[in-house]
Structures are given as structure tokens and as C-alpha cells.
Design a protein around this motif. Structure first.
Motif, PDB file in Angstrom:
ATOM      1  N   LEU A 208      -7.520  -5.521   0.786  1.00  0.00           N
ATOM      2  CA  LEU A 208      -6.652  -4.587   1.505  1.00  0.00           C
ATOM      3  C   LEU A 208      -5.286  -5.209   1.785  1.00  0.00           C
ATOM      4  O   LEU A 208      -4.249  -4.545   1.645  1.00  0.00           O
ATOM      5  CB  LEU A 208      -7.315  -4.163   2.815  1.00  0.00           C
ATOM      6  N   LEU A 209      -5.275  -6.466   2.165  1.00  0.00           N
ATOM      7  CA  LEU A 209      -3.997  -7.126   2.421  1.00  0.00           C
ATOM      8  C   LEU A 209      -3.204  -7.301   1.125  1.00  0.00           C
ATOM      9  O   LEU A 209      -1.973  -7.166   1.120  1.00  0.00           O
ATOM     10  CB  LEU A 209      -4.229  -8.479   3.100  1.00  0.00           C
ATOM     11  N   GLU A 210      -3.901  -7.558   0.032  1.00  0.00           N
ATOM     12  CA  GLU A 210      -3.218  -7.667  -1.255  1.00  0.00           C
ATOM     13  C   GLU A 210      -2.608  -6.319  -1.643  1.00  0.00           C
ATOM     14  O   GLU A 210      -1.480  -6.247  -2.137  1.00  0.00           O
ATOM     15  CB  GLU A 210      -4.203  -8.138  -2.327  1.00  0.00           C
ATOM     16  N   ALA A 211      -3.339  -5.229  -1.402  1.00  0.00           N
ATOM     17  CA  ALA A 211      -2.826  -3.893  -1.705  1.00  0.00           C
ATOM     18  C   ALA A 211      -1.647  -3.525  -0.816  1.00  0.00           C
ATOM     19  O   ALA A 211      -0.852  -2.642  -1.160  1.00  0.00           O
ATOM     20  CB  ALA A 211      -3.938  -2.856  -1.534  1.00  0.00           C
ATOM     21  N   SER A 212      -1.512  -4.194   0.320  1.00  0.00           N
ATOM     22  CA  SER A 212      -0.434  -3.900   1.265  1.00  0.00           C
ATOM     23  C   SER A 212       0.851  -4.668   0.963  1.00  0.00           C
ATOM     24  O   SER A 212       1.890  -4.406   1.586  1.00  0.00           O
ATOM     25  CB  SER A 212      -0.884  -4.266   2.693  1.00  0.00           C
ATOM     26  N   ARG A 213       0.824  -5.600   0.028  1.00  0.00           N
ATOM     27  CA  ARG A 213       1.952  -6.508  -0.177  1.00  0.00           C
ATOM     28  C   ARG A 213       3.216  -5.812  -0.668  1.00  0.00           C
ATOM     29  O   ARG A 213       4.325  -6.183  -0.268  1.00  0.00           O
ATOM     30  CB  ARG A 213       1.566  -7.623  -1.157  1.00  0.00           C
ATOM     31  N   ASP A 214       3.080  -4.851  -1.534  1.00  0.00           N
ATOM     32  CA  ASP A 214       4.252  -4.164  -2.087  1.00  0.00           C
ATOM     33  C   ASP A 214       4.233  -2.718  -1.627  1.00  0.00           C
ATOM     34  O   ASP A 214       3.753  -1.826  -2.353  1.00  0.00           O
ATOM     35  CB  ASP A 214       4.246  -4.249  -3.625  1.00  0.00           C
ATOM     36  N   PRO A 215       4.740  -2.440  -0.436  1.00  0.00           N
ATOM     37  CA  PRO A 215       4.618  -1.097   0.139  1.00  0.00           C
ATOM     38  C   PRO A 215       5.562  -0.094  -0.506  1.00  0.00           C
ATOM     39  O   PRO A 215       6.618  -0.460  -1.040  1.00  0.00           O
ATOM     40  CB  PRO A 215       4.997  -1.313   1.605  1.00  0.00           C
ATOM     41  N   ALA A 236     -13.387  -7.734  11.077  1.00  0.00           N
ATOM     42  CA  ALA A 236     -12.598  -7.428   9.879  1.00  0.00           C
ATOM     43  C   ALA A 236     -11.313  -6.714  10.260  1.00  0.00           C
ATOM     44  O   ALA A 236     -10.238  -6.984   9.698  1.00  0.00           O
ATOM     45  CB  ALA A 236     -13.414  -6.565   8.919  1.00  0.00           C
ATOM     46  N   PHE A 237     -11.387  -5.823  11.231  1.00  0.00           N
ATOM     47  CA  PHE A 237     -10.183  -5.116  11.667  1.00  0.00           C
ATOM     48  C   PHE A 237      -9.206  -6.078  12.332  1.00  0.00           C
ATOM     49  O   PHE A 237      -7.991  -5.998  12.101  1.00  0.00           O
ATOM     50  CB  PHE A 237     -10.557  -3.987  12.624  1.00  0.00           C
ATOM     51  N   ALA A 238      -9.711  -6.991  13.130  1.00  0.00           N
ATOM     52  CA  ALA A 238      -8.836  -7.994  13.753  1.00  0.00           C
ATOM     53  C   ALA A 238      -8.138  -8.824  12.679  1.00  0.00           C
ATOM     54  O   ALA A 238      -6.946  -9.156  12.801  1.00  0.00           O
ATOM     55  CB  ALA A 238      -9.648  -8.890  14.686  1.00  0.00           C
ATOM     56  N   ALA A 239      -8.863  -9.157  11.610  1.00  0.00           N
ATOM     57  CA  ALA A 239      -8.261  -9.924  10.520  1.00  0.00           C
ATOM     58  C   ALA A 239      -7.195  -9.103   9.796  1.00  0.00           C
ATOM     59  O   ALA A 239      -6.155  -9.638   9.390  1.00  0.00           O
ATOM     60  CB  ALA A 239      -9.343 -10.372   9.545  1.00  0.00           C
ATOM     61  N   LEU A 240      -7.428  -7.807   9.651  1.00  0.00           N
ATOM     62  CA  LEU A 240      -6.419  -6.948   9.039  1.00  0.00           C
ATOM     63  C   LEU A 240      -5.161  -6.897   9.888  1.00  0.00           C
ATOM     64  O   LEU A 240      -4.039  -7.004   9.368  1.00  0.00           O
ATOM     65  CB  LEU A 240      -6.975  -5.540   8.855  1.00  0.00           C
TER      66      LEU A 240
END
Length: 297
Positions: A208-215, A236-240
Motif C-alpha cells: 500500500l505504501l509503495e502504491a502511494s509513492r506516486d500520487p 497495520a493501520f498505525a504502520a500505514l
């Protein structure tokens, strides 16, 4: 860059326990969100197939899983209103998920205008009863809509809605009819979807974080369920939240996400509506009239 949070709160347990827990986590992270509440009966037990592929007993609890079948459906709006108001008092945006979430999921794909108008009107009335003000947003359960529901987002005076999945904010067009209520679609996959593919929670967070890199230009919108990220998958949500902060995002409500948009410049897009069968989501389609460009008359 902004990242808007769309939180579905579907059950009485989710309203009383998970939503306050999420609000506390957001406060600790300096983040905001839009909480979309189910405002009427908890009939979760009648639509177990619509629930995510997670440890359901741990996430939803035995009462919710039997509600509407073995147990009577609790009135979430009456028994959970104190918790709803507390979340709103923390500064988060409160919106409508549905009056009867399960009824909406089962019927909206084939519902006529009268049923749709009644369902949305009842949700609006209950919202006003709880919060003492008009609702300004909704997010349909499972992103399931029909053409009448889009029309009523405008008639009911919503400022923005999040009823679709897509790539960025747009003005919806239904069978050539422009609906003057912008859609803020969910742009990222959900945690539960990645878990269903077999990912461990840590790997799902990484993806999810990788998918968020190029907004996209307006940023992202992420959808979560209170009963999932507010219970077993709270770590997991805290990590996000930490990961998005490290990427430079401001995590905000949909109201704040929409605040910087130039509505006059939003693209007008056709909407791909689900059929009356299954649980397909409503999705963003082609830019209005663009698909016809270049075609022979």
C-alpha cells in the motif's frame, strides 16, 4: 500532498468500540478522516458474504455476525449515537454510509427511484436526528450505487461523495446527465483486498505504501473498515499512518481533501454502474464525450 480517509462503520460494535479506537489513533498521528456511519438496523448476519476475508469472529464479533438472523438487529443510530457524536466532536467529518447497510447492498443494483429516494431520505433524517445538522457527504456501502442514487446526492445537497472507485476527483455523468456533486473515488487498494490475495499484514502495508509513492495530482483516497483496521489490524493501520507521514502526506477527512479542489476544472466522467447481481463496485469511466471523439457520426 493530501490523502483522504474514508472509514466505513457498519456495525454497532464498530460504532461503539472500533470507531473511537480509530479516532484515538488518528489524533495521536495528527490525522483526520471521514467516518461513514450505518444509521439504522445492524443486519450484518444477513449478508456474511459481503464481509471481507479477514478473521470475522475477531473483527466483527459473534453478536454482529448473528445480527438480523439468530439475533434481532440492533438499532445502531439509537444505541451508538453517543459514540458517533464523540467522533464528530474530535473534529472528524461524519457522513452517511446507509440507513440499512445490508438492505442497500442487496437491493441497490436493481432498485427503482422510489426505493432509492426513500432509503436515502431515511438515512438523511436519522443523521439529522443524531447530529442536529444536515449531512454533507455519503459513501455508499461497497461503492454500490444506481443512477437514481447519484441524482439524489445532488438533490439532498451533499457537497461531495465517495461512492466510487477510480483515479481522482470527478463530476459524475449518468446517461448524459451531469450530477453537480463531485465524486472523491477510492484510488488505492484496501488492506482487506491485499490480505485476501494472501499477503501477510506487513507485506500488505508495504504494498500500500509503495502504491502511494506516486500520487495523482489531487492525492489519494484510502478506504478502510472500522471493524478491520480498528480491531485486529490496528497495528497495520498505525504502520500505514506512519508510512504516509514519512512519504509527506497530510492524512485528512474527505472534507479537507476536497477543500483545495477547483470544482470548475474537475473532469466530467461517465460512471460504470454495477449490474443487479453480485457485489460489483461502481467505478469511474471515460471522460464524458471523450469516448465519442473521433467516432463516425
Amino acid at each position: 500532498m493530501k490523502l483522504g480517509l474514508r472509514i466505513e462503520v457498519a456495525t454497532l460494535r464498530g460504532t461503539r468500540e472500533a470507531a473511537p479506537r480509530l479516532a484515538a489513533a488518528l489524533k495521536a498521528a495528527g490525522a483526520g478522516a471521514t467516518f461513514l456511519f450505518s444509521l439504522g438496523p445492524d443486519h450484518t448476519g444477513r449478508a456474511l458474504g459481503s464481509l471481507p476475508h479477514v478473521p470475522r469472529l475477531k473483527c466483527y464479533g459473534p453478536v454482529a455476525l448473528a445480527s438480523g438472523t439468530l439475533l434481532p438487529g440492533a438499532d445502531i443510530g439509537r444505541r451508538g449515537r453517543r459514540a458517533m457524536r464523540a467522533v464528530s466532536a474530535e473534529g472528524h467529518e461524519a457522513g452517511i454510509l446507509a440507513y440499512d447497510r445490508v438492505g442497500w447492498l442487496k437491493r441497490i443494483g436493481s432498485a427503482d427511484e422510489a426505493w432509492t429516494a426513500a432509503a436515502m431520505g431515511r438515512a438523511r433524517e436519522r443523521y439529522e436526528e443524531i447530529f442536529g445538522a444536515a449531512a454533507l457527504t455519503q459513501g455508499a456501502p461497497g461503492w454500490r450505487m444506481n443512477r437514481y442514487a447519484f441524482r439524489y446526492t445532488q438533490r439532498l445537497g451533499f457537497r461531495h461523495c465517495s461512492d466510487t472507485r477510480g483515479t481522482g476527483p470527478f463530476i459524475p455523468v449518468i446517461r448524459g446527465e451531469i450530477v453537480a456533486c463531485p465524486q472523491l473515488p477510492t484510488t488505492l487498494p484496501t488492506l482487506e483486498e491485499l490480505l485476501a490475495e494472501g499477503d501477510a499484514p506487513d507485506n500488505a502495508v508495504r504494498r500500500l505504501l509503495e502504491a502511494s509513492r506516486d500520487p495523482p495530482p489531487a492525492g489519494h483516497v484510502y478506504a478502510l473498515r472500522a471493524e478491520v483496521e480498528g480491531t485486529v489490524f490496528a497495528p497495520a493501520f498505525a504502520a500505514l499512518l506512519a508510512g504516509w507521514s514519512a512519504l509527506g502526506y497530510s492524512v485528512v477527512s474527505l472534507h479537507d481533501y476536497a477543500a483545495g479542489l477547483d470544482l470548475a476544472r474537475l473532469p466530467r466522467r461517465d460512471v460504470a454502474l454495477p449490474s443487479g447481481k453480485g457485489m460489483e463496485a461502481t467505478t469511474e469511466g471515460e471522460e464524458f464525450l471523450l469516448g465519442a471523439a473521433g467516432r463516425d457520426p
